[in-house]
Design a protein around this motif. Structure first.
Motif, PDB file in Angstrom:
ATOM      1  N   THR A 198       0.833  -1.197   0.000  1.00  0.00           N
ATOM      2  CA  THR A 198       0.000   0.000   0.000  1.00  0.00           C
ATOM      3  C   THR A 198       0.870   1.249   0.000  1.00  0.00           C
ATOM      4  OG1 THR A 198      -1.683   1.250   1.230  1.00  0.00           O
ATOM      5  CG2 THR A 198      -0.143  -0.077   2.519  1.00  0.00           C
ATOM      6  N   ASP A 199       0.325   2.291  -0.562  1.00  0.00           N
ATOM      7  CA  ASP A 199       1.018   3.587  -0.578  1.00  0.00           C
ATOM      8  C   ASP A 199       0.481   4.511   0.512  1.00  0.00           C
ATOM      9  OD1 ASP A 199       2.552   2.849  -2.776  1.00  0.00           O
ATOM     10  OD2 ASP A 199       1.032   3.534  -4.202  1.00  0.00           O
ATOM     11  N   THR A 200      -0.477   4.012   1.286  1.00  0.00           N
ATOM     12  CA  THR A 200      -1.071   4.827   2.345  1.00  0.00           C
ATOM     13  C   THR A 200      -0.045   5.045   3.456  1.00  0.00           C
ATOM     14  OG1 THR A 200      -3.228   3.851   1.890  1.00  0.00           O
ATOM     15  CG2 THR A 200      -2.973   4.986   4.003  1.00  0.00           C
ATOM     16  N   PRO A 201       0.140   6.305   3.872  1.00  0.00           N
ATOM     17  CA  PRO A 201       1.109   6.566   4.952  1.00  0.00           C
ATOM     18  C   PRO A 201       0.635   5.967   6.279  1.00  0.00           C
ATOM     19  CG  PRO A 201      -0.149   8.551   4.457  1.00  0.00           C
ATOM     20  CD  PRO A 201      -0.509   7.551   3.392  1.00  0.00           C
ATOM     21  N   GLY A 202       1.573   5.663   7.116  1.00  0.00           N
ATOM     22  CA  GLY A 202       1.240   5.081   8.407  1.00  0.00           C
ATOM     23  C   GLY A 202       1.189   3.563   8.331  1.00  0.00           C
ATOM     24  N   SER A 203       1.083   2.946   9.485  1.00  0.00           N
ATOM     25  CA  SER A 203       1.081   1.486   9.544  1.00  0.00           C
ATOM     26  C   SER A 203      -0.324   0.932   9.413  1.00  0.00           C
ATOM     27  CB  SER A 203       1.681   1.020  10.879  1.00  0.00           C
ATOM     28  OG  SER A 203       1.561  -0.379  11.004  1.00  0.00           O
ATOM     29  N   PRO A 204      -0.526  -0.111   8.599  1.00  0.00           N
ATOM     30  CA  PRO A 204      -1.838  -0.745   8.492  1.00  0.00           C
ATOM     31  C   PRO A 204      -2.097  -1.734   9.628  1.00  0.00           C
ATOM     32  CG  PRO A 204      -0.313  -1.838   7.022  1.00  0.00           C
ATOM     33  CD  PRO A 204       0.452  -0.714   7.668  1.00  0.00           C
TER      34      PRO A 204
END
Length: 217
Positions: A198-204
């Protein structure tokens, strides 16, 4: 002659009575009469009572110290925190079919010889083929959990399941640091093998507080 005999007899009786009185008085003084052993027994009892009191007092004091030292569970009247070395930490997959995310439950068991308390969030890191990934706290309010020897508590780790069909990010190990501790325990990761890219910032990956091992993020 009769008068002399009577006088002599009277003197003999008086002398006998005087001798008997002296013998009775001496028996009480030298400890050989009935009163002697009773007095000695009382003295021994009194002395024994004193020794017993001293032993009981010492035993009670020692017992109190041993109890405090044995449990080691109180510091300034409060239950001491659980140490990493006292905890047996294990992890297992707890994903329920139909849940959108995967769940791993980490159990912390008190294997020490004292009662201890644990509260807050554990540090959770995943080792992956792309580097280390730290779990993000869910923000739930933590509560203190008191663990007697042999008792355990747990917390949950939620993560997205890789359904992309790609190789994803491969997880190799799970690192857990108990709350308020610095020693980290390395475990085998029991959940799904990969995370989606994923390119979403932060940890999933999300971690709940100790004492909360429910599903869901």
């Amino acid at each position: 002659m009769r008068v002399h005999k009577l006088a002599f007899a009277a003197m003999a009786v008086a002398a006998g009575l005087s001798l008997t009185a002296c013998q009775n008085g001496d028996a009480g003084n030298d400890g050989t009469g009935r009163n002697g052993p009773s007095s000695a027994s009382s003295a021994a009892s009194s002395g024994g009572g004193k020794n017993s009191a001293e032993k009981n007092s010492a035993g009670k004091s020692s017992g109190g110290r041993d109890t405090a030292a044995g449990t080691g569970s109180h510091e300034n009247g409060k239950v001491s925190k659980c140490r990493s070395d006292e905890l047996e930490i294990t992890a297992k997959d707890n994903t329920i079919d139909g849940d959108p995310d995967g769940t791993v439950v980490v159990e912390l068991k008190n294997r020490g010889n004292r009662t201890c308390a644990i509260s807050g969030y554990a540090g959770v890191d995943l080792k992956t083929n792309s580097g280390s990934l730290s779990a993000k706290r869910t923000g739930e309010q933590p509560h203190q959990v008191v663990l007697k020897t042999g008792q355990s508590t747990a917390f949950g780790i939620n993560y997205p399941v890789n359904k992309s069909g790609g190789s994803g990010v491969r997880i190799t190990e799970l690192l857990v640091t108990p709350p308020n501790e610095t020693k980290t325990v390395t475990l085998r990761w029991p959940g799904a093998a990969t995370l989606p890219v994923t390119d979403t910032p932060g940890s999933p990956v999300k971690v709940g507080p100790v004492g909360n091992a429910g599903q869901g993020g």
